[in-house]
Design a protein around this motif. Structure first.
Motif, mmCIF file in Angstrom:
data_model
loop_
_atom_site.group_PDB
_atom_site.id
_atom_site.type_symbol
_atom_site.label_atom_id
_atom_site.label_comp_id
_atom_site.label_asym_id
_atom_site.label_seq_id
_atom_site.Cartn_x
_atom_site.Cartn_y
_atom_site.Cartn_z
ATOM 1 N N PRO A 1 -20.494 96.098 111.240
ATOM 2 C CA PRO A 1 -21.248 96.316 112.487
ATOM 3 C C PRO A 1 -21.337 95.065 113.347
ATOM 4 O O PRO A 1 -21.326 95.146 114.572
ATOM 5 C CB PRO A 1 -22.640 96.746 111.982
ATOM 6 N N THR A 2 -21.437 93.910 112.703
ATOM 7 C CA THR A 2 -21.481 92.633 113.412
ATOM 8 C C THR A 2 -20.330 91.764 112.932
ATOM 9 O O THR A 2 -20.220 91.480 111.743
ATOM 10 C CB THR A 2 -22.816 91.889 113.166
ATOM 11 N N SER A 3 -19.475 91.352 113.831
ATOM 12 C CA SER A 3 -18.303 90.568 113.443
ATOM 13 C C SER A 3 -18.690 89.138 113.057
ATOM 14 O O SER A 3 -19.706 88.603 113.515
ATOM 15 C CB SER A 3 -17.292 90.517 114.593
ATOM 16 N N PHE A 4 -17.851 88.527 112.227
ATOM 17 C CA PHE A 4 -18.015 87.122 111.864
ATOM 18 C C PHE A 4 -17.333 86.270 112.933
ATOM 19 O O PHE A 4 -16.233 85.758 112.738
ATOM 20 C CB PHE A 4 -17.389 86.840 110.490
ATOM 21 N N VAL A 5 -17.988 86.093 114.038
ATOM 22 C CA VAL A 5 -17.356 85.410 115.168
ATOM 23 C C VAL A 5 -17.186 83.911 114.918
ATOM 24 O O VAL A 5 -16.371 83.259 115.581
ATOM 25 C CB VAL A 5 -18.162 85.634 116.469
ATOM 26 N N HIS A 6 -17.931 83.361 113.964
ATOM 27 C CA HIS A 6 -17.824 81.929 113.667
ATOM 28 C C HIS A 6 -16.953 81.650 112.444
ATOM 29 O O HIS A 6 -16.712 80.485 112.130
ATOM 30 C CB HIS A 6 -19.208 81.322 113.444
ATOM 31 N N LEU A 7 -16.499 82.692 111.764
ATOM 32 C CA LEU A 7 -15.732 82.498 110.533
ATOM 33 C C LEU A 7 -14.358 81.906 110.840
ATOM 34 O O LEU A 7 -13.572 82.473 111.586
ATOM 35 C CB LEU A 7 -15.567 83.825 109.788
ATOM 36 N N LYS A 8 -14.091 80.732 110.242
ATOM 37 C CA LYS A 8 -12.821 80.039 110.455
ATOM 38 C C LYS A 8 -11.933 80.035 109.223
ATOM 39 O O LYS A 8 -10.716 79.974 109.333
ATOM 40 C CB LYS A 8 -13.093 78.587 110.891
ATOM 41 N N LYS A 9 -12.545 80.089 108.039
ATOM 42 C CA LYS A 9 -11.761 80.016 106.809
ATOM 43 C C LYS A 9 -12.196 81.121 105.864
ATOM 44 O O LYS A 9 -13.379 81.282 105.570
ATOM 45 C CB LYS A 9 -11.939 78.648 106.135
ATOM 46 N N LEU A 10 -11.211 81.874 105.355
ATOM 47 C CA LEU A 10 -11.459 82.946 104.395
ATOM 48 C C LEU A 10 -10.507 82.774 103.225
ATOM 49 O O LEU A 10 -9.287 82.760 103.405
ATOM 50 C CB LEU A 10 -11.254 84.320 105.053
ATOM 51 N N SER B 1 -12.811 91.965 110.830
ATOM 52 C CA SER B 1 -14.132 91.594 111.351
ATOM 53 C C SER B 1 -14.243 90.100 111.623
ATOM 54 O O SER B 1 -15.340 89.605 111.872
ATOM 55 C CB SER B 1 -15.220 92.016 110.350
ATOM 56 N N SER B 2 -13.106 89.391 111.558
ATOM 57 C CA SER B 2 -13.108 87.933 111.747
ATOM 58 C C SER B 2 -12.119 87.562 112.849
ATOM 59 O O SER B 2 -11.029 87.045 112.577
ATOM 60 C CB SER B 2 -12.747 87.234 110.434
ATOM 61 N N PRO B 3 -12.467 87.789 114.093
ATOM 62 C CA PRO B 3 -11.503 87.618 115.193
ATOM 63 C C PRO B 3 -11.086 86.172 115.443
ATOM 64 O O PRO B 3 -10.041 85.934 116.040
ATOM 65 C CB PRO B 3 -12.264 88.179 116.409
ATOM 66 N N ASN B 4 -11.890 85.206 114.986
ATOM 67 C CA ASN B 4 -11.576 83.801 115.254
ATOM 68 C C ASN B 4 -11.134 83.044 114.003
ATOM 69 O O ASN B 4 -11.216 81.822 113.952
ATOM 70 C CB ASN B 4 -12.797 83.107 115.873
ATOM 71 N N LEU B 5 -10.648 83.789 113.023
ATOM 72 C CA LEU B 5 -10.190 83.193 111.769
ATOM 73 C C LEU B 5 -9.040 82.216 112.026
ATOM 74 O O LEU B 5 -8.117 82.517 112.774
ATOM 75 C CB LEU B 5 -9.727 84.298 110.821
ATOM 76 N N ASN C 1 -28.810 79.844 109.104
ATOM 77 C CA ASN C 1 -27.977 78.652 109.249
ATOM 78 C C ASN C 1 -26.897 78.527 108.175
ATOM 79 O O ASN C 1 -26.240 77.494 108.090
ATOM 80 C CB ASN C 1 -28.863 77.396 109.226
ATOM 81 N N LEU C 2 -26.716 79.560 107.376
ATOM 82 C CA LEU C 2 -25.699 79.510 106.327
ATOM 83 C C LEU C 2 -24.303 79.463 106.945
ATOM 84 O O LEU C 2 -23.918 80.347 107.707
ATOM 85 C CB LEU C 2 -25.818 80.735 105.414
ATOM 86 N N THR C 3 -23.546 78.414 106.612
ATOM 87 C CA THR C 3 -22.191 78.256 107.170
ATOM 88 C C THR C 3 -21.099 78.381 106.120
ATOM 89 O O THR C 3 -19.966 78.735 106.451
ATOM 90 C CB THR C 3 -22.050 76.887 107.865
ATOM 91 N N THR C 4 -21.410 78.088 104.851
ATOM 92 C CA THR C 4 -20.396 78.118 103.797
ATOM 93 C C THR C 4 -20.931 78.877 102.595
ATOM 94 O O THR C 4 -22.007 78.552 102.079
ATOM 95 C CB THR C 4 -20.014 76.690 103.364
#
Length: 440
Positions: free
Chosen positions: A294-303, A325-329, A238-241
């Motif tokens: 290997p697994t994209s950060f599909v939920h990552l919005k802010k970098l 690896s962050s398609p939804n940034l 559940n880590l989001t930030t």
């Protein structure tokens, strides 16, 4: 005569103490909202107000408090004893800053005093506890581990050598903040696993803690400053930030045959915000950098990337891997570390990449600070423009060391020669230059 009596009557009405006549629960609420130093000062208003403040459920004896009463630092221990001895009722929140110059040379004595205070707090149902030791490290009193009602715990400059055998955990702890505390990996792991509902964890300069492994299924927010060796997210679904920093990268930062980037960050399926600073990219790049995770950060919005060495090939490859690896940034911030090198290896690496593989269709805000106008920086910005069709705001700041004529020329090129494909018509492009203020 009647006029005089009428005037007197109105005058007396104007002198009525309306605050003292308020219901007691309202007075307690007013005192609760005041800083403790101001609440204590109300004791001089009248005899009725002398002990009104002692029922406060929040006692914040922090730096701000002692700045208001600097003379109390000399009699720090006796003052805290007095505060707790006159207090009446539950204490839900307690914060204490232990002044460095008030701690006797006998640390054992100070630890005993803190132990007594914690026993009082334990009896009064303490839920939020902050112990900020400004002197040399003190041993954590055993009674702390009996405060099972704690929801928030902040410790600074304490030593946790070993958890007591009777410790059953902190079943209600939501927030844990450890700063400059001394504890080893085994103690840390037991402590974290004994906090089943932990959501917020902050670790700053914990010197003895060389390796971090996180087994916290409810953890949502994580801040780690000064990662030294290894970093594992064993069970943090559940880590989001997450905010991660490395001060100095150790010689043996590589974790076996698997790249640090994959092993450390490859098991964060729901992360939405990353803040990476200092030498963290150098740490993550140890062991090699894949083109994509290997697994994209599909939920990552802010970098957000701070103090990035754009001339270092390993760091540059690492942050391009994160971006790909962050398609939804949606928001990207890059703070470039000052460098004088030409960065040819990084530029060659970027030219070898297929820009068609980078698709940031959700990216709306880009902030790039302190660029030196190196070829790799300018090429990366062009690629970023080309693969981000939804950009709304672009902020680019030149480093102070960049010559004004160079900055003006490049700015003019961006404004007069739009990228291909062109930016959206409503895209806001803000260009500036770093300003370094001179200290007097």
């Amino acid at each position: 005569m009647s006029c005089s009596m009428e005037a007197k009557r109105h005058g007396d009405a104007g002198n009525i103490d309306r605050v003292s006549n308020l219901p007691m629960n309202v007075i307690e609420l007013i005192l609760e909202l005041l800083p403790l130093q101001d609440a204590i000062r109300t004791s001089i208003l009248s005899r009725n107000w002398r002990f009104n403040w002692v029922t406060r459920s929040h006692l914040l004896l922090n730096n701000e408090f002692f700045d208001s009463f600097p003379s109390l630092k000399e009699n720090f221990v006796s003052f805290v004893h007095k505060i707790l001895s006159v207090h009446s009722g539950p204490i839900q929140k307690f914060a204490l800053s232990i002044p460095a110059d008030s701690v006797p040379r006998n640390k054992w004595s100070v630890s005993k005093d803190v132990e007594q205070w914690l026993l009082v707090l334990l009896k009064n149902g303490i839920k939020e506890l902050t112990l900020n030791n400004l002197g040399s490290p003190l041993k954590v009193p055993p009674s702390l581990f009996s405060c099972t009602k704690l929801t928030h715990l902040r410790l600074a400059r304490f030593t946790i050598n070993k958890l007591p055998p009777e410790f059953l955990g902190f079943p209600n702890l939501i927030l844990l903040d450890l700063c400059q505390d001394l504890l080893d990996k085994r103690t840390f792991e037991i402590l974290i696993s004994s906090c089943p509902v932990l959501e917020i964890l902050s670790l700053t300069f914990c010197k003895k803690l060389n390796e971090y492994s996180f087994n916290a299924p409810n953890l949502k927010y994580l801040n780690v400053f000064d990662i030294k060796k290894n970093l594992w997210f064993i069970n943090t679904p559940n880590l989001t930030t997450a905010s991660l920093s490395v001060d100095c990268v150790p010689k043996y930062a590589e974790q076996g045959n698997t790249p640090n980037l994959v092993k450390a960050l490859g098991s964060l399926p729901r992360v939405e915000s990353f803040s990476l600073s200092l030498n963290i990219l150098k740490f993550l790049a140890a062991g090699g950098v894949p083109k994509r995770l290997p697994t994209s950060f599909v939920h990552l919005k802010k970098l957000a990337l701070f103090n990035i060495r754009i001339d270092a090939l390993d760091q540059f490859a690492c942050f391009t891997c994160l971006i790909q690896s962050s398609p939804n940034l949606q928001e990207l911030q890059i703070d470039v570390e000052y460098c004088k090198k030409v960065a040819e290896p990084a530029l060659k690496y970027l030219e070898e990449q297929d820009s068609a593989d980078i698709t940031l269709s959700q990216l709306r805000i880009v902030k790039i600070q302190r660029i030196m106008c190196l070829g790799v920086e300018l090429s990366f910005i062009k690629i970023l423009f080309a693969c981000s069709p939804s950009l709304e705001t672009i902020v680019i700041t030149f480093a102070a060391a960049v010559d004004d004529t160079v900055a003006l020329r490049i700015s003019a090129e961006w404004l007069q020669c739009p990228p291909n494909p062109p930016l959206a018509q409503n895209t806001e492009l803000i260009i500036g230059k770093e300003v370094i203020s001179e200290l007097a």
